[in-house]
Design an enzyme around this catalytic site. Structure first.
Site, PDB file in Angstrom:
ATOM      1  N   HIS B  37       0.832  -1.203   0.000  1.00 31.22           N
ATOM      2  CA  HIS B  37       0.000   0.000   0.000  1.00 31.22           C
ATOM      3  C   HIS B  37       0.871   1.259   0.000  1.00 31.22           C
ATOM      4  CE1 HIS B  37      -2.589  -3.057   2.181  1.00 31.22           C
ATOM      5  NE2 HIS B  37      -3.367  -2.731   1.165  1.00 31.22           N
ATOM      6  N   LYS B 149      -0.227  -7.114  -7.546  1.00 32.47           N
ATOM      7  CA  LYS B 149      -0.373  -8.365  -6.779  1.00 32.47           C
ATOM      8  C   LYS B 149      -1.721  -8.994  -7.116  1.00 32.47           C
ATOM      9  CE  LYS B 149      -1.046 -10.648  -2.865  1.00 32.47           C
ATOM     10  NZ  LYS B 149      -2.197  -9.840  -2.434  1.00 32.47           N
ATOM     11  N   ASP B 150      -2.783  -8.191  -7.099  1.00 30.72           N
ATOM     12  CA  ASP B 150      -4.107  -8.666  -7.496  1.00 30.72           C
ATOM     13  C   ASP B 150      -4.274  -8.397  -8.994  1.00 30.72           C
ATOM     14  OD1 ASP B 150      -5.628  -9.226  -4.720  1.00 30.72           O
ATOM     15  OD2 ASP B 150      -4.280  -7.525  -4.521  1.00 30.72           O
ATOM     16  N   SER B 185       1.160  -9.091   1.525  1.00 37.91           N
ATOM     17  CA  SER B 185      -0.294  -9.269   1.571  1.00 37.91           C
ATOM     18  C   SER B 185      -0.755  -9.193   3.013  1.00 37.91           C
ATOM     19  CB  SER B 185      -0.673 -10.625   0.981  1.00 37.91           C
ATOM     20  OG  SER B 185      -2.008 -10.952   1.358  1.00 37.91           O
TER      21      SER B 185
END
Lengths: 281, 281
Positions: B37, B149-150, B185
């Site tokens: 983030h 990542k996603d 994560s």
């Protein structure tokens, strides 16, 4: 009046206007403009600095057996009316501009889209909410004007705007009627002369119903029976539905109370007409 | 840093900033902030005048048997990290603010949401696109930052934004990894010490696969077999999927060519980890 067919130039015009502090009113239409649309435009002009009218016959809101192909297309006539009505920007995109190849995304309001018109037009409101969501994102209007003629559509659009936090004020404007009471609609032109003579029975029945509810009738079944027999006795129209629902939530009513929407759909031959009245009891 | 929990005050702050010509960068999160983030935020700060980070654990993207209830909630920790990271406005709404009573509206991207993670998480991406559409409408950002990542989520969000004409630039930022290669994560903390020791096998296998594709391998099955045996031999992880797809469209590939996304999901006990790498061949 500017006629714009592509999204980027339209966004550019709108951004320039917003930077100058101008407010934007938006009237979405499928063309075949009539006095109903003119009344929306008039309200938009009164309340905003710039009025944008869109003409787009949205394929995703027509069912496979509906009248997409015969829906009236008369751009030159519409352009003239738009200009006379004081439209600042006429947005007239192609189907490919709105739904490019490999289009995959839809907006759907559950529940209230499965009643009334939703019963016989599955997927219709999903097409409506998707195109309206897209147009709001393209135009970014302060206010949007829709007609009470499509009562369920107005409730569904308001619900979508509220649920998805679109920053636009949806204003629902009264039904505009012919002198004999028939609600203005682009589909009225499909009626045969005899059907056209019969069609005012819809608004006449609704008016009677309204009067009876206003004088205290609380049983929706009585109202539905009254309208049914009125239409059957006075026309060749085939009733699709007649319903008494809450005007804000579309919930069917067992007792007539609050804001009551009496709504109906009747087919004259292959032409499907809708009409409604709201009674505050 | 301002912490705002309601929509109207947030809109007000944003409108004031926009009127001054400021640009808005937006980082949507579910909290439990980590360096992944932080990297999105850093990019947002570099590219925009004002950075808004949202923390909202979105119930509609969790399946009935998924980890909504145990998903980490640590607002004080997150608030500190957000402030240290230079967030201007932290948007921290309640579930009731985002999904009030009688909420009915959803945004859905078809097709590309039924592959990869969509197979085992039906409805997940519908929840994601709905919340992201709502947040874009509330915040009206110039740019939005999401993590690679996603990977599927990033493609689905970009598709939604493009299809529905949201006026925002979606920027996909690189995966941030632990020193041993494990993708950052919020769910890594669920891993037992042994699972944590095993988990870097995912990125190690992907790295090997990338090397082999780069040296000319064109058969996706060989790559999938390689990763499978690598994970099985070196961990207790249960493979959910390993796939080679087009990185932009998520179409499964029969020959490895173009922008290739090698993506996987593996469960360590009840903890589901995902990882991926992109190879341009």
């Amino acid at each position: 009046m500017r006629v714009v067919k592509s999204i980027q130039p339209l966004r550019q015009l709108i951004k320039q206007a917003k930077q100058k502090g101008k407010t934007i009113g938006f009237v979405p239409t499928m063309g075949a403009l009539h006095e109903g649309h003119a009344s929306l435009l008039k309200k938009s002009r009164k309340e905003n600095d710039i009025s944008i009218l869109s003409i787009f016959i949205n394929p995703t809101q027509f069912g496979p057996h509906e009248d997409l192909n015969k829906y009236p297309r008369e751009f030159n006539h519409d352009r003239r009316l738009a200009e006379q009505g004081g439209v600042d920007i006429l947005f007239y995109p192609s189907a490919k501009t709105i739904y490019p190849r490999e289009y995959l995304t839809y907006i759907e309001v559950n529940g209230i889209t499965n009643l009334l018109c939703g019963c016989t037009r599955p997927g219709h409101f999903k097409g409506v909410t998707t195109i309206v969501g897209k147009l709001i994102n393209i135009i970014n209007p302060d206010c949007m004007y829709v007609g009470q003629k499509d009562a369920q559509q107005a409730v569904v659009i308001k619900k979508m705007v509220s649920d998805l936090n679109f920053d636009v004020d949806v204003k629902v404007c009264p039904i505009i009627r012919e002198p004999d009471g028939l609600a203005m609609s682009s589909r009225n032109r499909y009626l045969s002369p005899q059907q056209r003579r019969e069609a005012p029975i819809l608004s006449q029945s609704l008016k009677k119903a309204k009067k009876i509810i206003s004088s205290g009738e609380r049983n929706p079944q009585k109202i539905i029976r009254l309208i049914t027999s009125n239409i059957k006795q006075n026309s060749t129209g085939m009733i699709e539905y007649i319903e008494c629902v809450n005007a804000d939530t579309l919930t069917p009513l067992k007792i007539l109370t609050g804001n009551i929407l009496v709504a109906l759909a009747v087919k004259f031959g292959s032409t499907r007409l809708i009409d409604n009245m709201v009674v505050r009891s």
